[in-house]
Design a protein around this motif. Structure first.
Motif, PDB file in Angstrom:
ATOM      1  N   ARG A   1      45.335  14.274 -58.727  1.00 10.85           N
ATOM      2  CA  ARG A   1      45.323  12.863 -59.124  1.00 10.85           C
ATOM      3  C   ARG A   1      45.678  12.266 -57.564  1.00 10.85           C
ATOM      4  O   ARG A   1      46.501  12.359 -56.890  1.00 10.85           O
ATOM      5  N   LEU A   2      44.746  10.986 -57.230  1.00 10.58           N
ATOM      6  CA  LEU A   2      45.068  10.329 -56.286  1.00 10.58           C
ATOM      7  C   LEU A   2      46.229   9.454 -56.324  1.00 10.58           C
ATOM      8  O   LEU A   2      46.558   9.118 -57.322  1.00 10.58           O
ATOM      9  N   PRO A   3      46.984   9.113 -55.267  1.00 10.77           N
ATOM     10  CA  PRO A   3      48.100   8.236 -55.339  1.00 10.77           C
ATOM     11  C   PRO A   3      47.537   6.968 -55.873  1.00 10.77           C
ATOM     12  O   PRO A   3      46.570   6.313 -55.240  1.00 10.77           O
ATOM     13  N   ALA A   4      48.312   6.173 -56.588  1.00 10.69           N
ATOM     14  CA  ALA A   4      47.865   4.861 -57.080  1.00 10.69           C
ATOM     15  C   ALA A   4      48.418   3.562 -56.549  1.00 10.69           C
ATOM     16  O   ALA A   4      49.601   3.562 -55.904  1.00 10.69           O
ATOM     17  N   VAL A   5      47.627   2.698 -56.490  1.00 11.16           N
ATOM     18  CA  VAL A   5      47.847   1.506 -55.767  1.00 11.16           C
ATOM     19  C   VAL A   5      47.495   0.254 -56.553  1.00 11.16           C
ATOM     20  O   VAL A   5      46.515   0.356 -57.260  1.00 11.16           O
ATOM     21  N   LEU A   6      48.320  -0.864 -56.763  1.00  9.99           N
ATOM     22  CA  LEU A   6      48.066  -1.981 -57.566  1.00  9.99           C
ATOM     23  C   LEU A   6      47.745  -3.132 -56.639  1.00  9.99           C
ATOM     24  O   LEU A   6      48.505  -3.563 -55.472  1.00  9.99           O
TER      25      LEU A   6
ATOM     26  N   GLU B  29      39.379   2.959 -52.438  1.00 14.12           N
ATOM     27  CA  GLU B  29      39.172   3.713 -53.555  1.00 14.12           C
ATOM     28  C   GLU B  29      38.682   5.255 -53.269  1.00 14.12           C
ATOM     29  O   GLU B  29      38.986   5.820 -54.003  1.00 14.12           O
ATOM     30  N   GLU B  30      38.338   5.487 -52.132  1.00 20.73           N
ATOM     31  CA  GLU B  30      38.108   6.902 -51.708  1.00 20.73           C
ATOM     32  C   GLU B  30      39.507   7.891 -51.503  1.00 20.73           C
ATOM     33  O   GLU B  30      39.562   9.052 -51.720  1.00 20.73           O
ATOM     34  N   ASP B  31      40.701   7.063 -51.188  1.00 20.79           N
ATOM     35  CA  ASP B  31      41.863   7.574 -51.025  1.00 20.79           C
ATOM     36  C   ASP B  31      42.956   7.151 -51.924  1.00 20.79           C
ATOM     37  O   ASP B  31      44.001   7.914 -51.927  1.00 20.79           O
ATOM     38  N   PHE B  32      42.555   6.298 -52.734  1.00 17.94           N
ATOM     39  CA  PHE B  32      43.810   5.849 -53.719  1.00 17.94           C
ATOM     40  C   PHE B  32      43.131   5.521 -55.262  1.00 17.94           C
ATOM     41  O   PHE B  32      41.817   5.219 -55.186  1.00 17.94           O
ATOM     42  N   GLU B  33      43.589   5.900 -56.194  1.00 10.94           N
ATOM     43  CA  GLU B  33      43.492   5.219 -57.439  1.00 10.94           C
ATOM     44  C   GLU B  33      43.910   3.799 -57.527  1.00 10.94           C
ATOM     45  O   GLU B  33      44.943   3.414 -57.521  1.00 10.94           O
ATOM     46  N   VAL B  34      42.780   2.835 -57.785  1.00 11.06           N
ATOM     47  CA  VAL B  34      43.097   1.392 -57.406  1.00 11.06           C
ATOM     48  C   VAL B  34      42.998   0.687 -58.809  1.00 11.06           C
ATOM     49  O   VAL B  34      42.324   0.796 -59.671  1.00 11.06           O
TER      50      VAL B  34
ATOM     51  N   ALA C 166      50.671 -12.625 -61.619  1.00 13.04           N
ATOM     52  CA  ALA C 166      51.860 -11.662 -61.545  1.00 13.04           C
ATOM     53  C   ALA C 166      52.008 -11.111 -63.053  1.00 13.04           C
ATOM     54  O   ALA C 166      52.691  -9.931 -63.384  1.00 13.04           O
ATOM     55  N   GLU C 167      51.689 -11.919 -64.312  1.00 13.48           N
ATOM     56  CA  GLU C 167      51.785 -11.498 -65.711  1.00 13.48           C
ATOM     57  C   GLU C 167      51.226 -10.421 -65.806  1.00 13.48           C
ATOM     58  O   GLU C 167      51.282  -9.342 -66.232  1.00 13.48           O
ATOM     59  N   SER C 168      49.971 -10.241 -65.434  1.00 12.32           N
ATOM     60  CA  SER C 168      48.783  -9.157 -65.487  1.00 12.32           C
ATOM     61  C   SER C 168      49.283  -7.898 -64.826  1.00 12.32           C
ATOM     62  O   SER C 168      49.133  -6.853 -65.420  1.00 12.32           O
ATOM     63  N   ALA C 169      49.777  -8.228 -63.675  1.00 10.70           N
ATOM     64  CA  ALA C 169      50.420  -6.950 -62.865  1.00 10.70           C
ATOM     65  C   ALA C 169      51.328  -6.138 -63.397  1.00 10.70           C
ATOM     66  O   ALA C 169      51.589  -5.137 -63.498  1.00 10.70           O
ATOM     67  N   LEU C 170      52.406  -7.105 -63.986  1.00  8.52           N
ATOM     68  CA  LEU C 170      53.637  -6.522 -64.486  1.00  8.52           C
ATOM     69  C   LEU C 170      53.124  -5.716 -65.956  1.00  8.52           C
ATOM     70  O   LEU C 170      53.577  -4.720 -66.009  1.00  8.52           O
TER      71      LEU C 170
END
Length: 494
Positions: A8-13, A30-35, A41-45
């Motif tokens: 699994r690729l490392p995840a980035v938010l 997206e080629e190097d990370f799971e995006v 802010a609320e959706s991100a949390l």
């Protein structure tokens, strides 16, 4: 399927209220990370709470100015709840107050400005993911070390005990009547006190072993034991080795070097062959011993050290003092206690024990199983005078272990100089050899008889008492050889 592809690729938010900015960031990463993407802010949390345990989100890239909560406020909460996530602000504004607040309150790792360059952004995110990995590794190691501390402590104590047993007084191999016993008794008395000790004796007698015994018997036994051969270096190199130097102190000094006095701080410094130093260097050494401090080459600041100095020499320092070759004040500074190590030829009772210990060490070093010597080989070893002392014995036994094809070393493998030695009173008490082996003295006939006996003995040992082979080598008939063996009392075999 390639196992790497399943990893699994490392995840980035990515948190940004502009959809086009989200899409641009996704395409770049997206080629190097799971995006994962969120618009506020609320959706991100919600994404973090849902995905963090599964995707293990490592990095958050967040816009500073968004509807509702700002990026810094959002990342402050992330820091409180998920402190391991690496936090990055991406903003088109360069408000200094925002930057300071973000760094101080939200623990921002990087503050990037729009418009961003894809290569630079990708490199920053890769570094951020590596920071996250190192944080996890650091935490794991911290836990392991806390768990392993008792184990490590026991291992250190075990190795320290082993060093004391092998390098302390127990490491000085000796018999009950050995002259080393008096030296060991003196070491037990003087080792606990920080008195300077000079160890004298011929080359190869084991003066360094005696010095180590003093160190490990003292209160400094768990501190460093540093050795330096003063006779192997000229004054300039010896001074830089002992006192160290600063970068640029001389040509080739490209970095600072810590001297041996500093390395031995709290422990013991053993100066071997101290009698070979020049009077000019002796002055510098005397100052260190008197003041307890020195200056590294190229430095203006003195360095204080707490070091016990042990010295050794194979010279007669008292005679050198009388002739002016060695400074009298340095001699008395080094020689509060004097220990003299006797040569191996005066320790005949120790030789069987010492030879067997060296045999075990050599067997382990060469990876060969060799259990013992034949009685004949041990008698020959005991008869030899060993001008090179223990060092010569060690080299001979190492050679024997390398040559032998048997678990028991026979006399035929011994070096010729050892085989030619008459076997008499020097033999261990449990080995009986024929009488009549007179020293090389008397009239011509007696001397010739003695030489003939030694030639016969050497030939018989080399041929493992095979009379036919020995007779052929010596040009004798088998009957003639047998008569000579009977005459000289050499009709013996192991």
């Amino acid at each position: 399927m390639n196992p790497t592809a399943l990893r699994r690729l490392p995840a980035v938010l990515v948190v940004d209220d502009e959809l086009r900015s989200q899409e641009a960031l996704r395409r770049t990463l997206e080629e190097d990370f799971e995006v994962y993407c969120a618009s506020d802010a609320e959706s991100a949390l919600a994404i973090i709470e849902r995905e963090h345990s599964v995707a293990n989100i490592r990095v958050i890239v967040c816009d500073q100015r968004m509807p509702g909560r700002s990026g810094v406020d959002f990342l402050k909460e992330v820091r409180a709840r998920w402190p391991d996530i690496v936090r990055i602000i991406l903003s088109g504004y360069t408000d200094a107050e925002d930057i300071i607040t973000g760094v101080n309150d939200a623990g921002i790792w990087q503050y990037l400005l729009k418009p961003w360059q894809p290569e630079q952004l990708l490199l920053t995110l890769q570094r951020a993911a590596e920071v996250w990995r190192l944080q996890q590794e650091n935490q794991r190691l911290s836990v392991d070390l806390r768990t392993a501390e008792p184990v490590l402590r026991r291992r250190v104590e075990s190795k320290r005990d082993k060093a004391r047993s092998q390098l302390g007084l127990a490491g000085l191999i000796r018999a009950e009547s050995s002259p080393l016993n008096a030296i060991c008794e003196l070491i037990e008395k003087i080792a606990p006190y920080d008195l300077p000790v000079t160890i004298t004796g011929e080359s190869g007698t084991g003066k360094e072993m005696v010095a180590r015994a003093v160190h490990y018997q003292s209160r400094r036994g768990d501190k460093p034991f540093i050795t330096e051969n003063c006779g192997a270096l000229p004054d300039t190199l010896l001074e830089s080795e002992l006192f160290g130097y600063k970068r640029g102190a001389f040509t080739g000094a490209v970095e600072d070097r810590v001297g041996l006095f500093q390395q031995a701080d709290g422990g013991t410094l053993f100066l071997d062959e101290i009698g070979e130093t020049s009077p000019a260097f002796q002055v510098k050494l005397l100052r260190v011993l008197q003041e307890g401090e020195f200056r590294p080459l190229g430095s203006n600041r003195p360095v204080s050290v707490d070091v016990r100095v042990l010295a050794a020499t194979n010279r007669d320092l008292e005679e050198d003092v009388r002739t002016g070759r060695f400074r009298e004040d340095l001699y008395y500074r080094l020689t509060t206690i004097s220990l003299h190590v006797p040569p191996l030829r005066e320790r005949g009772m120790d030789l069987p024990l010492l030879a067997r210990q060296l045999l075990a060490n050599s067997s382990a070093a060469l990876g060969k199983r060799v259990d013992d010597f034949s009685a004949e080989a041990l008698a020959c070893l005991a008869a030899y005078r060993w001008p090179g002392n223990v060092r010569e014995l060690q080299n001979e036994i190492l050679r024997l272990v390398a040559l032998t094809e048997s678990p028991r070393i026979g006399a035929e493998l011994l070096s010729p100089r050892i085989l030619r030695t008459p076997v008499g009173d020097a033999a261990p008490p449990d080995i009986v050899w024929p009488e009549g082996q007179a020293p090389l003295s008397g009239n011509l006939k007696e001397r010739m008889d003695h030489l003939e006996m030694q030639v016969l003995k050497e030939a018989m040992i080399r041929h493992r008492w095979n009379k036919s082979r020995a007779a052929r080598e010596l040009g004798l008939s088998r009957v003639g050889l047998r008569a000579k063996l009977v005459r000289y009392g050499l009709e013996r075999g192991d």
